[in-house]
Design an enzyme around this catalytic site. Structure first.
Site, PDB file in Angstrom:
ATOM      1  N   HIS A   1      60.192  64.913  42.353  1.00 10.63           N
ATOM      2  CA  HIS A   1      60.311  66.220  43.140  1.00 10.63           C
ATOM      3  C   HIS A   1      61.210  65.933  44.531  1.00 10.63           C
ATOM      4  O   HIS A   1      61.880  66.630  44.885  1.00 10.63           O
ATOM      5  CB  HIS A   1      59.005  66.800  43.270  1.00 10.63           C
ATOM      6  CG  HIS A   1      58.814  68.167  44.152  1.00 10.63           C
ATOM      7  ND1 HIS A   1      59.262  69.277  43.365  1.00 10.63           N
ATOM      8  CD2 HIS A   1      58.538  68.504  45.389  1.00 10.63           C
ATOM      9  CE1 HIS A   1      59.125  70.157  44.354  1.00 10.63           C
ATOM     10  NE2 HIS A   1      58.659  69.643  45.402  1.00 10.63           N
TER      11      HIS A   1
ATOM     12  N   SER B   1      62.334  72.998  46.833  1.00 10.57           N
ATOM     13  CA  SER B   1      60.741  73.464  46.561  1.00 10.57           C
ATOM     14  C   SER B   1      60.576  74.795  47.229  1.00 10.57           C
ATOM     15  O   SER B   1      61.066  75.818  46.621  1.00 10.57           O
ATOM     16  CB  SER B   1      59.834  72.394  47.109  1.00 10.57           C
ATOM     17  OG  SER B   1      58.655  72.473  46.773  1.00 10.57           O
TER      18      SER B   1
ATOM     19  N   ASP C   1      59.274  65.941  37.441  1.00 12.27           N
ATOM     20  CA  ASP C   1      58.804  66.605  38.805  1.00 12.27           C
ATOM     21  C   ASP C   1      57.336  66.594  38.669  1.00 12.27           C
ATOM     22  O   ASP C   1      56.713  67.271  37.764  1.00 12.27           O
ATOM     23  CB  ASP C   1      59.343  68.010  38.724  1.00 12.27           C
ATOM     24  CG  ASP C   1      59.281  68.795  40.103  1.00 12.27           C
ATOM     25  OD1 ASP C   1      57.986  68.471  40.781  1.00 12.27           O
ATOM     26  OD2 ASP C   1      59.934  69.396  40.529  1.00 12.27           O
TER      27      ASP C   1
END
Length: 321
Positions: A242, A123, A204
């Site tokens: 995610h 991320s 995601d």
């Protein structure tokens, strides 16, 4: 009098002007060195290994503790030395400050090993190294790979809704179209000599949109070698989201290993034939998976709920304007 004033101005200019070395190294780091040192923790024989050391960087809301039950044991089993860098305030504060921790980590680990550093980040952790490489040019010769797992390279539309009543500085900066991301992605996105692997999932729910290789995570410009890999392009029925993409996913890990063990970025064509059957990466103990995921989710929720909100995005540092 005029000659004296001119001489004084020349002298002041000479004192204040950066040396060529300073210009090549980028702006001076503002974070105290003691804090930078304390944030960097290494495991394995960084100085004596025949492999590049790996720098692990967690995502927003998380700390390096998240790697204890996945990438830490997996890399140890592979005999790969690695280091972690803790971004300030669980990565919730100004990412420009977080980048200084990454700059210091790259320099320190490269110096200790005498080798390039390979970065694996999740991320924000997959995006922030690019800020370091952009504004501290000396780091480019010290990095071999930047491997982003669901990296927020172009931000997320989700943050715009989250930030309407105010939000954490890092959330402001990861909004699609933020001043921070506009500066980051202006000009070249990548640099010669560095290989970039960006792993994304169409599922995601945090970094979005990521429906194809023109989504938020992907990169396309500059002189670096780039591979943008959708997990569903490798395994059409894959269900990684995610968080799992950066912490437990077996296919994402296979792509990481491929990038680390070959010249250039990851190539899905080199993955083992059974890659799509590997739901969990090595190092993840299925017995404790639910407990570890629950702890991670609690940390994320706590940071989102309790971290102080600010009403606007932090101003760009002078060097980025």
């Amino acid at each position: 009098m005029k000659r004296s004033l001119l001489a004084l101005l020349v002298l002041v200019g000479a004192v204040l002007a950066p040396t060529s070395a300073e210009a090549a190294d980028g702006p001076a780091l503002r974070v105290p060195e003691a804090a930078l040192d304390a944030a960097l923790v290494c495991s394995g024989d960084v100085g004596g290994s025949a492999h590049n050391p790996i720098l692990l960087i967690a995502g927003t809301t998380l700390t390096p503790e998240v790697f204890v039950w996945n990438y830490g044991p997996a890399l140890t089993a592979l005999g790969r030395p690695f280091c972690t860098v803790a971004l300030p305030d669980n990565g919730m504060a100004d990412i420009q400050v977080a980048a200084e921790y990454v700059v210091h980590a790259i320099r320190a680990v490269s110096a200790a090993s005498g080798r390039d550093v390979d970065i694996v980040g999740h991320s924000q952790g997959g995006m922030v190294p690019r800020w370091a490489l952009k504004y501290w040019p000396d780091t480019r010769a010290r990095v071999g790979d930047v491997i982003g797992l669901a990296p927020s390279n172009h931000g997320t539309v989700v943050a715009s809704a989250v930030c309407r009543p105010g939000c954490a500085p890092a959330f402001w900066q990861q909004r699609t179209g933020s001043a921070f991301l506009t500066a980051l992605n202006s000009g070249a996105e990548t640099w010669a000599g560095v290989d970039y692997t960006n792993v994304y999932t169409v599922l995601d729910e945090v970094v979005a949109p990521n429906l194809n290789d023109h989504g938020s995570s992907s990169l396309h410009t500059g002189q670096g070698r780039i591979s943008n890999v959708g997990l569903q392009d490798v395994c059409p029925a894959h269900v990684a989201d995610h968080l799992t993409t950066g912490t437990t996913d077996g296919v994402a890990f296979a792509l990481v290993v491929d990038a680390l063990t070959h010249d250039g970025p990851a190539d899905p064509a080199r993955l083992p034939a059974d890659a799509c059957t590997r739901l969990l990466m090595p190092g993840v103990d299925p017995v404790f998976l639910a407990v570890n995921e629950a702890r991670m989710a609690t940390v994320v929720a706590t940071q989102v709920a309790l971290y102080p909100h600010v009403p606007a995005e932090p101003a760009l540092a002078e060097y980025a304007r």
